[in-house]
Design an enzyme around this catalytic site. Structure first.
Site, PDB file in Angstrom:
ATOM      1  N   SER A 126       5.243 -53.562  12.141  1.00  0.00           N
ATOM      2  CA  SER A 126       5.808 -52.883  13.315  1.00  0.00           C
ATOM      3  C   SER A 126       7.251 -52.432  13.087  1.00  0.00           C
ATOM      4  O   SER A 126       8.077 -52.464  14.005  1.00  0.00           O
ATOM      5  CB  SER A 126       5.710 -53.773  14.555  1.00  0.00           C
TER       6      SER A 126
ATOM      7  N   GLU B   8      -4.699 -57.163   5.060  1.00  0.00           N
ATOM      8  CA  GLU B   8      -6.019 -56.658   5.488  1.00  0.00           C
ATOM      9  C   GLU B   8      -7.042 -56.824   4.364  1.00  0.00           C
ATOM     10  O   GLU B   8      -8.225 -57.064   4.626  1.00  0.00           O
ATOM     11  CB  GLU B   8      -5.875 -55.196   5.945  1.00  0.00           C
TER      12      GLU B   8
ATOM     13  N   LYS C 139      -3.087 -46.655   5.136  1.00  0.00           N
ATOM     14  CA  LYS C 139      -4.315 -47.421   5.423  1.00  0.00           C
ATOM     15  C   LYS C 139      -5.525 -46.460   5.452  1.00  0.00           C
ATOM     16  O   LYS C 139      -5.553 -45.508   4.678  1.00  0.00           O
ATOM     17  CB  LYS C 139      -4.153 -48.216   6.713  1.00  0.00           C
TER      18      LYS C 139
ATOM     19  N   GLU D 271       4.996 -59.250   4.823  1.00  0.00           N
ATOM     20  CA  GLU D 271       4.401 -58.701   6.038  1.00  0.00           C
ATOM     21  C   GLU D 271       3.776 -59.836   6.849  1.00  0.00           C
ATOM     22  O   GLU D 271       2.626 -60.232   6.581  1.00  0.00           O
ATOM     23  CB  GLU D 271       3.323 -57.680   5.682  1.00  0.00           C
TER      24      GLU D 271
ATOM     25  N   GLY E  19       0.892 -54.015  13.110  1.00  0.00           N
ATOM     26  CA  GLY E  19       0.159 -53.197  14.073  1.00  0.00           C
ATOM     27  C   GLY E  19       0.160 -53.769  15.482  1.00  0.00           C
ATOM     28  O   GLY E  19      -0.598 -53.320  16.341  1.00  0.00           O
TER      29      GLY E  19
ATOM     30  N   ASN F 164       2.316 -46.841   4.128  1.00  0.00           N
ATOM     31  CA  ASN F 164       0.938 -47.252   3.829  1.00  0.00           C
ATOM     32  C   ASN F 164       0.054 -46.605   4.895  1.00  0.00           C
ATOM     33  O   ASN F 164       0.076 -47.023   6.044  1.00  0.00           O
ATOM     34  CB  ASN F 164       0.839 -48.781   3.880  1.00  0.00           C
TER      35      ASN F 164
ATOM     36  N   HIS G  48      -2.583 -56.706   0.224  1.00  0.00           N
ATOM     37  CA  HIS G  48      -2.286 -56.482   1.646  1.00  0.00           C
ATOM     38  C   HIS G  48      -3.083 -57.488   2.482  1.00  0.00           C
ATOM     39  O   HIS G  48      -4.221 -57.818   2.137  1.00  0.00           O
ATOM     40  CB  HIS G  48      -2.645 -55.043   2.044  1.00  0.00           C
TER      41      HIS G  48
HETATM   42  P1  13P Z   1       2.462 -51.453  10.895  1.00  0.00           P
HETATM   43  O1  13P Z   1       3.777 -50.810  10.503  1.00  0.00           O
HETATM   44  O2  13P Z   1       1.514 -50.494  11.513  1.00  0.00           O
HETATM   45  O3  13P Z   1       2.690 -52.695  11.692  1.00  0.00           O
HETATM   46  O4  13P Z   1       1.759 -51.913   9.535  1.00  0.00           O
HETATM   47  C1  13P Z   1       2.488 -52.604   8.594  1.00  0.00           C
HETATM   48  C2  13P Z   1       1.673 -52.676   7.359  1.00  0.00           C
HETATM   49  O5  13P Z   1       0.652 -53.349   7.317  1.00  0.00           O
HETATM   50  C3  13P Z   1       2.121 -51.909   6.200  1.00  0.00           C
HETATM   51  O6  13P Z   1       1.428 -52.267   5.048  1.00  0.00           O
END
Ligand code: 13P
Length: 251
Positions: free
Chosen positions: A213, A98, A11, A167, A173, A9, A96
């Site tokens: 992560s 976010e 983003k 997640e 992150g 992803n 997601h």
């Molecule tokens: P990270 O791998 O950067 O922690 O992000 C995970 C994520 O949100 C994938 O959709």
């Protein structure tokens, strides 16, 4: 039987040129390699068509990161499921954390998006996960159950097309990964929630990915757990070699 999947992803990262270059690198690195999982790269809307042109579909599948809950019409700035499909994408990330946190997406909207994605022959990668407070106050199993149940209007056939990504928001992150045991416990819980509604066959055939992560150094331990069927990767998917390192955790 369910598939093992590693999905990236991106983003809101990379310009178009950078994205095409990254996709090219991923495609090149995977060529001639022994790959034991499905590989998906989910990219910004603006990149879909150009990235599709450089990916070989039998090596890397293409996905979007979102789509509208509306079919079409006067929704300036939105991108519909049929538009996503028309770029050649096969997958779409929905829900997601976010999107839930920063854009206020709720269960009702996410169900509408999921229905439209399915109606347009896109496979949703549907994200669920608790925030830190919910992890700490012990409500995480109920929270995630509620997020999965938001899809329970779907027929068993349609639910069977969905990939779930667990997640935990506190792991995204942050460099703070869930332990393999925490991931396994939650994945088994999610599978049970699905089984109670749709039966054992649908539950056993649903791929449940871990995200948060995930990197080459911890992917093997996570993916070794029986209910962890791969990963949804953020930061580590932005470099072809670390993305490949995670894919190789299945070798
Ligand atoms: P990270 O791998 O950067 O922690 O992000 C995970 C994520 O949100 C994938 O959709």
């Amino acid at each position: 039987m369910r598939k093992n999947i590693v999905a990236g992803n991106w983003k809101m990262n990379t310009t178009l040129d950078e994205g095409v270059e990254l996709a090219n690198e991923i495609n090149t690195l995977l060529k001639g390699k022994n790959v034991n999982c499905e590989v998906i790269t989910c990219v910004p809307f603006t990149h879909l068509t150009s990235v599709n042109a450089v990916l070989e579909n039998d090596l890397v599948k293409l996905g979007a990161e979102n789509c509208s809950e509306h079919e079409k019409g006067a929704y300036t700035g939105e991108v519909s499921a049929s538009m996503v499909k028309s770029t050649g994408a096969e997958y779409v990330i929905l829900g997601h954390s976010e999107r839930r946190q920063y854009f206020g997406e709720n269960n009702e909207q996410l169900l509408a998006k999921t229905k439209l994605a399915l109606a347009n022959d896109l496979k949703p990668i549907f994200c669920v996960g608790e925030v830190l407070e919910e992890r700490e106050n012990g409500s995480y199993n109920d929270v995630v159950k509620g997020q999965v149940e938001a899809l329970f209007e779907l027929s068993p056939e349609d639910f069977g097309k969905i990939v779930i990504a667990y997640e935990p928001v506190w792991a995204i992150g942050t460099g703070k990964t869930a332990t393999a045991e925490q991931a396994q416990d939650m994945h088994a819980h999610i599978r049970k929630v699905i089984e109670d509604k749709y039966g054992k066959e649908v539950a056993e055939n649903t791929s449940i990915l871990y995200g948060g992560s995930c990197k080459p150094s911890n992917a093997k331990e996570l993916f070794a757990k029986p209910d962890v069927d791969g990963g949804l990767i953020g930061g580590a998917a932005l470099q072809a070699d670390s993305f490949l390192g995670i894919i190789e955790a299945f070798n």
